[in-house]
Design a protein around this motif. Structure first.
Motif, mmCIF file in Angstrom:
data_model
loop_
_atom_site.group_PDB
_atom_site.id
_atom_site.type_symbol
_atom_site.label_atom_id
_atom_site.label_comp_id
_atom_site.label_asym_id
_atom_site.label_seq_id
_atom_site.Cartn_x
_atom_site.Cartn_y
_atom_site.Cartn_z
ATOM 1 N N VAL A 1 12.274 14.967 4.422
ATOM 2 C CA VAL A 1 11.617 13.930 3.639
ATOM 3 C C VAL A 1 10.127 14.231 3.617
ATOM 4 N N VAL A 2 9.541 14.169 2.437
ATOM 5 C CA VAL A 2 8.097 14.341 2.280
ATOM 6 C C VAL A 2 7.560 13.073 1.622
ATOM 7 N N LEU A 3 6.604 12.443 2.285
ATOM 8 C CA LEU A 3 5.959 11.258 1.730
ATOM 9 C C LEU A 3 4.488 11.548 1.515
ATOM 10 N N LYS A 4 3.998 11.209 0.351
ATOM 11 C CA LYS A 4 2.576 11.364 0.054
ATOM 12 C C LYS A 4 2.034 9.998 -0.299
ATOM 13 N N GLY A 5 1.260 9.421 0.585
ATOM 14 C CA GLY A 5 0.675 8.119 0.327
ATOM 15 C C GLY A 5 -0.660 8.247 -0.366
ATOM 16 N N SER A 6 -1.138 7.148 -0.850
ATOM 17 C CA SER A 6 -2.459 7.063 -1.486
ATOM 18 C C SER A 6 -2.632 8.020 -2.659
ATOM 19 N N VAL A 7 -1.578 8.281 -3.385
ATOM 20 C CA VAL A 7 -1.657 9.105 -4.587
ATOM 21 C C VAL A 7 -1.890 8.164 -5.766
ATOM 22 N N PRO A 8 -2.988 8.332 -6.510
ATOM 23 C CA PRO A 8 -3.215 7.453 -7.651
ATOM 24 C C PRO A 8 -2.053 7.543 -8.639
ATOM 25 N N MET A 9 -1.504 6.380 -9.005
ATOM 26 C CA MET A 9 -0.339 6.376 -9.875
ATOM 27 C C MET A 9 -0.395 5.160 -10.796
ATOM 28 N N ALA A 10 -0.184 5.385 -12.059
ATOM 29 C CA ALA A 10 -0.039 4.291 -13.008
ATOM 30 C C ALA A 10 1.423 4.237 -13.420
ATOM 31 N N PHE A 11 1.975 3.047 -13.459
ATOM 32 C CA PHE A 11 3.378 2.860 -13.810
ATOM 33 C C PHE A 11 3.455 1.617 -14.680
ATOM 34 N N GLY A 12 3.964 1.751 -15.881
ATOM 35 C CA GLY A 12 4.056 0.610 -16.774
ATOM 36 C C GLY A 12 2.705 0.032 -17.161
ATOM 37 N N GLY A 13 1.680 0.868 -17.150
ATOM 38 C CA GLY A 13 0.357 0.427 -17.569
ATOM 39 C C GLY A 13 -0.479 -0.252 -16.499
ATOM 40 N N THR A 14 0.038 -0.315 -15.257
ATOM 41 C CA THR A 14 -0.745 -0.919 -14.173
ATOM 42 C C THR A 14 -0.788 0.021 -12.976
ATOM 43 N N GLN A 15 -1.678 -0.287 -12.058
ATOM 44 C CA GLN A 15 -1.768 0.508 -10.832
ATOM 45 C C GLN A 15 -1.227 -0.265 -9.625
ATOM 46 N N GLU A 16 -0.363 -1.230 -9.880
ATOM 47 C CA GLU A 16 0.315 -1.933 -8.785
ATOM 48 C C GLU A 16 1.179 -0.924 -8.033
#
Length: 84
Positions: free
Chosen positions: A10-25
């Protein structure tokens, strides 16, 4: 489906800027690669289990992530100076 823990990574990368559905929630994207064993029924069960974990442990709603499933041939993976 038989899961052998010694072959799970398992590889987890936290704090990666991501926009999903037009928001950054909070959101997530994951890829699950298997050497055999994936099919539509298994993928559905895995998706539900992973959704539950993401929601309970990381507060990521089930509607804010995608999973990509990929079933590979044994010869596509090298390990221990050979392939599976």
């Amino acid at each position: 489906m038989l899961v052998l823990p010694q072959y799970v990574m398992v590889v987890l990368k936290g704090s990666v800027p991501m926009a999903f559905g037009g928001t950054q929630e909070p959101a997530a994207y994951g890829e699950l690669v298997s050497i055999g064993g994936l099919n539509p029924d298994v993928n559905k069960k895995l998706s539900a289990a992973i959704a539950s974990i993401l929601e309970s442990k990381l507060s990521i709603p089930k509607s804010r992530f995608y999973l990509k499933f990929h079933d590979s041939k044994r010869s596509d993976f090298g390990w221990n100076d050979s392939t599976f």
